[in-house]
Write a protein that holds these residues in place. Structure first.
Motif, mmCIF file in Angstrom:
data_model
loop_
_atom_site.group_PDB
_atom_site.id
_atom_site.type_symbol
_atom_site.label_atom_id
_atom_site.label_comp_id
_atom_site.label_asym_id
_atom_site.label_seq_id
_atom_site.Cartn_x
_atom_site.Cartn_y
_atom_site.Cartn_z
ATOM 1 N N LYS A 262 50.931 6.526 19.705
ATOM 2 C CA LYS A 262 50.112 7.635 19.641
ATOM 3 C C LYS A 262 49.148 8.420 20.209
ATOM 4 N N GLN A 263 48.502 7.578 20.307
ATOM 5 C CA GLN A 263 47.185 7.857 21.380
ATOM 6 C C GLN A 263 46.701 7.884 22.422
ATOM 7 N N ARG A 264 48.297 7.441 22.817
ATOM 8 C CA ARG A 264 48.126 7.179 24.363
ATOM 9 C C ARG A 264 47.608 7.216 25.310
ATOM 10 N N MET A 265 47.010 5.969 25.301
ATOM 11 C CA MET A 265 45.798 5.451 25.666
ATOM 12 C C MET A 265 46.255 4.125 26.444
ATOM 13 N N PRO B 45 37.231 6.147 19.502
ATOM 14 C CA PRO B 45 38.631 6.122 19.291
ATOM 15 C C PRO B 45 39.487 5.165 19.347
#
Length: 839
Positions: free
Chosen positions: A812-815, A776
């Motif tokens: 968006k991916q909250r990483m 990712p």
């Protein structure tokens, strides 16, 4: 026909056992030379001449369809890609003759013409490929190349014109000749039976045919490609550009008038001037010291040996230039590969030049000029008569005819030459230069041997140049110095390149390629540099200088014949040279054996031939030996002669042998396997191996190599049918390439930016196809790389957009990690652009 029966038929059956002991059969007869017959033990010059004439007669008598039996098994079995000089010739007016002559009479005329033409061609080493009515197609450079094929073709054309004009016939006969040189595919057997011939494909035969069509009767017309290889060896007339049917654009054409009066072949081939003498200071000083000693009456001999192109003639030219202001007499003798069997050829040539004989002088004028020059040394009347006869000049009645047997005449002529030489040396110091003694005829060799003995007490310096295959019989005498010329060092080769390049711009890597591939041979350095300078673009220059992948393109046409001549003399061992060349410039005995699949004895014999011919170095003892081509250009010529399909098959065999028999090599050198699979056209396997090789190079911090290997991996993958698995591999290697390029080329380099953009495109394409990434963070990595490039390039607008995209993706991916980096990117972009509000 067997060899014993053939020898019996010409009255030389005593040599049958000798031929059998050396495995000489009918197939090899057509390749025998005068030197070969000497090596076999045919000591009699008369017998050697008789054998050579019988061999030539055999070639003329045998139909063209059967001539392959005279050119060796290798040439029969495989077509080759090579440079060939093609001659087309026809009989002028034969159609008109056919309407007014009886067919039998016309047949006799055409038969005489063919025989005359075949003899002229044979004398100069050409091969009659096909008779076409009253015309013929001839190859020079196949099946046996010579270093001077273009020159041989033109000399044969001139001789053909003269010989046809002199034929006794009820009608006057004239011929027309067209000659062109170029790269062709030649050797395929076409047709069957009587109609069988050795085919040739390429523009060159078409061009030669068209040039023959525009020739006037008794004219030899040559193409520009041939003219470039001739230097100033011939007098030419520019016919201007011609519009030839089937040939694109206007074509320059030249009519050959006659051989030129230029004395030295070396000077004729360097008409534009000589390069500076480089790397020969010690040898030059030695020659000067020997000249100083010779002038005191202590005659000296210097034997200069070295391989072709090493600078022997250039060194003697430098000495002559340095002595230009000193009073002395200069005698120059030039031996010729076309006149090895012509008695006293270099001696006759020197005397003709000394007397100033011109081609258009009358016989009487030539005789008067000879008398004038011989009067300077008070030559006796009987000796003048001998010299006139030696030069084939008529006796005008001033001298009494000498009634001598042939042997007496020979001895008296040699004595007259000795006396005349002593007369010259008694007047002033003499510099004598014998060029290319490896081509000397036996009688001239005896003359020079007498000179060596004679000059011990005369003010004479005798310099003899020759190649390593010639064994100078005078070495070791007290007044004889042997001087072997070695190759130049890299800095010396670089000096030659710099001198030729001058103020023009040549990329440093191209110069490095020239130096690397020419191996310190001055001629190779000069010709390769000139070929690069003549290239129309930088890309073409790089192809000329680099061995990629059709290396025949990298061998300048001026060197191609020289290199192929050395290979063609090998017979079946040439195949081993080609296999070795496909493996690389360096190869092991074990791998060669695995690929060639010859029995060990036969393989070792072939390798010994290559070593004896001076084409290879060997380290170690078979089967643990390794080999290295002495010249990169020899390797290129051997490799370049292979056609595409056989070349691909050979690389596939090499790759298979490495993987099957040498797994440790396959494991440790994946780039080697990748190269051979690439050349074999097995792209899927090659691409994967290039990627593995790139990763291995990264692990060893060999980043420049990694960049090249990964570039090849992604480039080859792009040519394969698209699949999900392939795209994943492409993305992986493309991102690794981006990282490597940032270190090798820099963040702001165009190549780095292009790699980043391509990586992003691949990821977006995969996502659009519904193929989620296994990692990712890959897209983050690509966006970050693109952002770094734009910040480094002070492209604030693009950097801001990339930082915003990075932030949106992270949110968006909250990483957490990417979010922290996104804020840093936004802040640094604002700081670099001075945007305080955004900051």
């Amino acid at each position: 026909m067997d060899i014993d029966g053939w020898l019996r038929g010409i009255g030389l059956a005593q040599y049958a056992e000798m031929f059998r002991a050396n495995d000489i059969d009918i197939e090899l007869l057509g390749r025998l030379t005068n030197d070969d017959l000497k090596d076999l033990g045919v000591a009699s010059l008369g017998h050697r001449k008789k054998l050579l004439e019988a061999i030539a007669g055999l070639a003329v008598a045998v139909p063209v369809s059967l001539q392959p039996a005279l050119i060796g098994p290798k040439a029969q079995n495989a077509a080759e890609r090579r440079q060939v000089t093609v001659m087309f010739a026809d009989l002028v007016g034969s159609t008109a003759l056919s309407t007014r002559m009886d067919p039998e009479d016309l047949r006799d005329i055409i038969s005489a013409y063919r025989k005359c033409a075949a003899e002229a061609v044979r004398r100069f080493g050409g091969f009659v490929a096909k008779y076409m009515g009253d015309g013929l197609l001839v190859y020079f450079g196949y099946p046996q190349a010579h270093e001077d094929d273009a020159e041989r073709a033109v000399r044969a054309g001139l001789e053909l014109v003269a010989a046809v004009s002199a034929l006794k016939s009820p009608v006057s006969l004239r011929t027309r000749v067209g000659i062109a040189t170029g790269l062709v595919v030649v050797g395929d057997l076409i047709g069957s039976g009587e109609a069988q011939e050795r085919g040739i494909v390429g523009e060159t035969p078409n061009l030669a045919a068209r040039l023959q069509g525009i020739a006037e009767p008794n004219m030899v017309v040559i193409a520009e490609s041939t003219r470039r290889l001739l230097g100033n060896l011939f007098e030419l007339t520019d016919l201007g550009p011609k519009d030839l049917k089937g040939i694109g654009g206007l074509v320059p054409a030249w009519a050959v008038l006659r051989t030129s009066s230029v004395a030295s072949r070396f000077e004729a081939m360097h008409a534009a001037g000589l390069t500076a003498l480089v790397g020969r200071e010690e040898q030059f000083e030695l020659l000067q010291r020997r000249w100083s000693r010779a002038k005191t009456g202590e005659g000296q001999v210097v034997l200069i040996s070295g391989e072709a192109g090493i600078g022997k003639s250039r060194l003697t030219a430098a000495l002559m230039e340095s002595l230009a202001g000193e009073p002395h007499k200069r005698l120059r003798y030039f031996c010729s590969p076309q006149h090895i069997d012509s008695a006293l050829y270099p001696v006759i040539g020197q005397m003709e030049r000394a007397a100033g004989l011109a081609h258009d002088d009358t016989p009487q004028a030539k005789l008067d000029k000879l008398n004038a020059v011989l009067a300077q040394t008070s030559t006796s009347i009987p000796d003048v008569a001998l010299f006139a006869e030696m030069l084939s000049l008529p006796n005008d009645g001033l001298y009494a005819a000498l009634e001598l047997t042939p042997e007496q005449r020979r001895q008296r002529t040699l004595e007259a030459l000795t006396t005349q030489f002593a007369g010259l040396a008694g007047r002033q110091p003499v510099l004598v230069i014998v060029e290319d003694a490896h081509w000397v005829d036996p009688t001239s060799l005896e003359v020079f041997g007498r000179t060596v003995d004679q000059i011990k007490t005369l003010p004479v310096l005798l310099i003899v140049t020759f190649r390593p295959e010639f064994s100078a019989p005078w070495a070791g005498q007290s007044h004889v110095t042997s001087l072997k010329l070695n190759r130049l060092a890299e800095n010396e080769a670089a000096a030659i390149v710099a001198g030729l390049v001058g103020s023009r711009q040549v990329p440093a890597d191209v110069v490095a390629e020239i130096i690397d591939r020419t191996d310190g041979v001055p001629l190779f350095v000069e010709e390769m540099t000139k070929a690069v300078l003549e290239a129309e673009s930088e890309g073409e220059a790089r192809r000329t200088a680099a061995a990629v992948p059709s290396s025949v393109l990298a061998v300048p046409s001026s060197l191609h014949a020289t290199l192929m001549a050395r290979l063609d003399r090998l017979g079946s061992a040439k195949e081993i040279a080609q296999i070795g060349a496909a493996i690389g410039r360096e190869f092991s005995h074990a791998l060669l054996a695995a690929v060639a699949m010859w029995n060990e004895r036969r393989l070792c014999t072939a390798l010994d031939q290559l070593l004896d011919a001076g084409l290879l170095f060997r380290q170690g003892v078979p089967p643990g030996a390794s080999y290295l081509f002495k010249h990169a250009l020899v390797r290129d010529a051997a490799y370049g002669s292979l056609l595409r399909e056989p070349r691909r098959n050979l690389h596939a065999r090499i790759a298979g042998a490495v993987e099957g028999a040498f797994p440790e090599v396959a494991q440790s050198r994946p780039e080697l396997l990748a190269l051979h699979y690439s050349e074999a056209g097995m792209i899927e396997r090659a691409a994967k191996l290039w990627g593995i090789a790139g990763q291995r190079s990264i692990s060893r911090s060999a980043l420049a190599e990694a960049a090249a290997q990964l570039s090849r991996a992604v480039s080859q993958m792009a040519s394969l049918p698209e699949t999900s698995a392939l795209r994943r591999e492409q993305i992986k290697y493309q991102i690794e390439l981006v990282t490597v390029l940032m270190h090798v080329k820099g963040y702001g380099a165009p190549g780095t930016k292009a790699a980043v953009d391509h990586a992003r495109l691949l990821i977006e394409k995969a996502e659009a196809q519904g193929e989620p990434s296994e990692d990712p963070l890959l897209l983050f990595s690509v966006l970050y790389g693109a952002w770094v490039l734009n910040v480094a390039a002070f492209n604030g607008e693009a950097a801001g957009a990339l930082a915003t995209q990075f932030m949106a993706l992270a949110e968006k991916q909250r990483m957490t990690g990417p979010l922290m980096l996104a804020h840093r990117m936004v802040g640094m972009t604002a700081m670099s652009t001075g945007d305080q509000v955004a900051g």
